[in-house]
Design an enzyme around this catalytic site. Structure first.
Site, PDB file in Angstrom:
ATOM      1  N   GLN A 104      38.650  38.565  36.269  1.00  0.00           N
ATOM      2  CA  GLN A 104      39.723  39.531  35.996  1.00  0.00           C
ATOM      3  C   GLN A 104      39.202  40.969  35.962  1.00  0.00           C
ATOM      4  OE1 GLN A 104      42.989  39.407  36.007  1.00  0.00           O
ATOM      5  NE2 GLN A 104      42.811  37.301  36.701  1.00  0.00           N
ATOM      6  N   SER A 105      38.198  41.262  36.765  1.00  0.00           N
ATOM      7  CA  SER A 105      37.614  42.598  36.778  1.00  0.00           C
ATOM      8  C   SER A 105      38.590  43.662  37.298  1.00  0.00           C
ATOM      9  CB  SER A 105      36.368  42.575  37.670  1.00  0.00           C
ATOM     10  OG  SER A 105      35.955  43.890  37.977  1.00  0.00           O
ATOM     11  N   ASN A 106      38.824  44.672  36.475  1.00  0.00           N
ATOM     12  CA  ASN A 106      39.625  45.816  36.924  1.00  0.00           C
ATOM     13  C   ASN A 106      38.834  46.649  37.919  1.00  0.00           C
ATOM     14  OD1 ASN A 106      41.842  45.465  34.911  1.00  0.00           O
ATOM     15  ND2 ASN A 106      40.150  45.818  33.486  1.00  0.00           N
ATOM     16  N   CYS A 108      36.713  45.526  40.131  1.00  0.00           N
ATOM     17  CA  CYS A 108      36.775  44.906  41.463  1.00  0.00           C
ATOM     18  C   CYS A 108      38.114  45.208  42.136  1.00  0.00           C
ATOM     19  CB  CYS A 108      36.527  43.406  41.354  1.00  0.00           C
ATOM     20  SG  CYS A 108      34.793  43.030  40.975  1.00  0.00           S
TER      21      CYS A 108
END
Ligand SMILES: *Cc1c(COP(=O)(O)O)cnc(C)c1O
Length: 358
Positions: A104-106, A108
């Site tokens: 859930q990387s913002n 990325c």
């Protein structure tokens, strides 16, 4: 002309209590504009009223710097870093970028969007397993056409290296962006952000006493601290830590000091930094990165219901929970003027719906 302008600058600087220094290389660095700047600064008066009613005493002035609204693909703090990182990639003739993060990387998601904007391919190395149905940031990564590579935390360094090599051999000239974009290139985005905020003296009347925000890979805090020295800002810059370190090697503060030295050098500033320049609050780590507790749930719900503002389960909800606790405990007083630097993360809410108990 120089002397006279300088003199006026010094006098104005004294009048406003500033001690502004220069960073001659800053304006020369390659930069691609992705963000909608300046972002807004708003007073959270409904939140102040709710806290004041609850505590039956006056509370600090609470402001929010809306970097959740940087504009690119639902916004967030990484957009400011990517203005410098992607411009560097393009300057180096890259045809694709590689970066890494959690599922859930913002970071990325914003990297994938920035890459689209300049016509680069984007490879994302994500820790975890491909879920049956993607949601939140991962869904957006897929919509943005990013190529996702799954691995475990242990496999990550080797996978990034082999991917890099493979793309190099294919003539793609890959550009590697570290986790969170936190190096001396990305951090420049937050030096500029600090200058942007300190230029808004008229909004506050006087400078905030505290700036509070979530700190993860550290690049945001580095940029803010480097920018603060440039602007002569002497308030407290408090990073609320959201992830436990490995416990080995240099401390988080030492790592940030190292990046800060390199960042200062990159912009032509002569400022120096040590671990003491970095305040990291470790009190709100909970069980660890991305594990939602009642503290985050309360912060998410309270901000939505008082301000119509969304904070996220992983970063901004945790830092806001920390800020609320500092107000309730009296660590922050009615004499303080606090800016919550909202770094974004909203899209993760959808992926955490089961943990939010709503
Ligand atoms: C990445 C991120 C942070 C942390 O910023 P760092 O520069 O990595 O310390 C904070 N908030 C959100 C929403 C983020 O995505």
């Amino acid at each position: 002309m120089g002397r006279r302008v300088f003199f006026i600058g010094v006098v104005a600087g004294r009048m406003f209590g500033m001690n502004t220094k220069t960073a001659p290389e800053l304006d020369q660095l390659p930069r691609t504009r992705f963000a909608d700047l300046p972002t807004a600064i708003e007073r959270m008066d409904k939140l102040e009223a709710a806290l004041s009613a609850e505590l039956e005493r006056p509370v600090p002035e609470l402001w929010v710097k809306r970097d959740d609204q940087t504009g690119l693909a639902f916004g967030g703090n990484k957009t400011r870093k990517l203005e410098f990182l992607i411009a560097d990639a393009v300057a180096q003739g890259a045809r694709c970028v590689i970066t890494a993060g959690a599922a859930q990387s913002n970071h990325c998601r914003q990297t994938a969007a920035a890459a689209v904007k300049v016509g680069l391919d984007c490879h994302l190395v994500l820790v975890g397993q491909k879920p049956e149905k993607s949601n939140g940031n991962l869904l957006l990564d897929e919509l943005l056409g990013a190529k996702v590579h799954w691995c475990t935390r242990e496999e990550r360094p080797a996978l990034m290296e082999s991917l890099n090599k493979q793309l190099e051999e294919a003539g793609e000239n890959p550009y590697l962006i570290p986790v969170g974009g936190s190096n001396e290139i990305g951090s420049v985005g937050y030096v500029v952000a600090m200058q942007e905020m300190m230029g808004k003296l008229g909004v506050f009347g006087e400078r905030p006493t505290h700036i509070v925000f979530p700190t993860g890979s550290g690049g945001t805090q580095v940029g803010l601290v480097v920018g603060a020295k440039l602007c002569g800002y002497e308030g407290k810059i408090i990073g609320v830590n959201v992830s436990k370190g490995s416990g080995e090697g240099p401390t988080f503060e030492e790592q940030m000091a190292e990046i800060a030295l390199k960042t200062a050098k990159r912009i032509g500033s002569e400022d120096t930094f040590t671990a003491d320049d970095f305040i990291v609050n470790q009190n709100y780590l909970g069980v660890g990165y991305g594990v939602v507790t009642d503290a985050e749930r309360e912060a998410i719900s309270l901000l939505a219901k008082t301000e119509g503002l969304f904070v996220c389960p992983v970063y901004t909800g945790r830092a806001m929970a920390g800020l609320l606790d500092m107000v309730r405990s009296g660590e922050l007083t009615a004499d303080d003027k606090v800016v919550f630097w909202h770094t974004g993360g909203g899209p993760a809410l959808f992926a955490y719906r089961d943990e939010l108990n709503v």
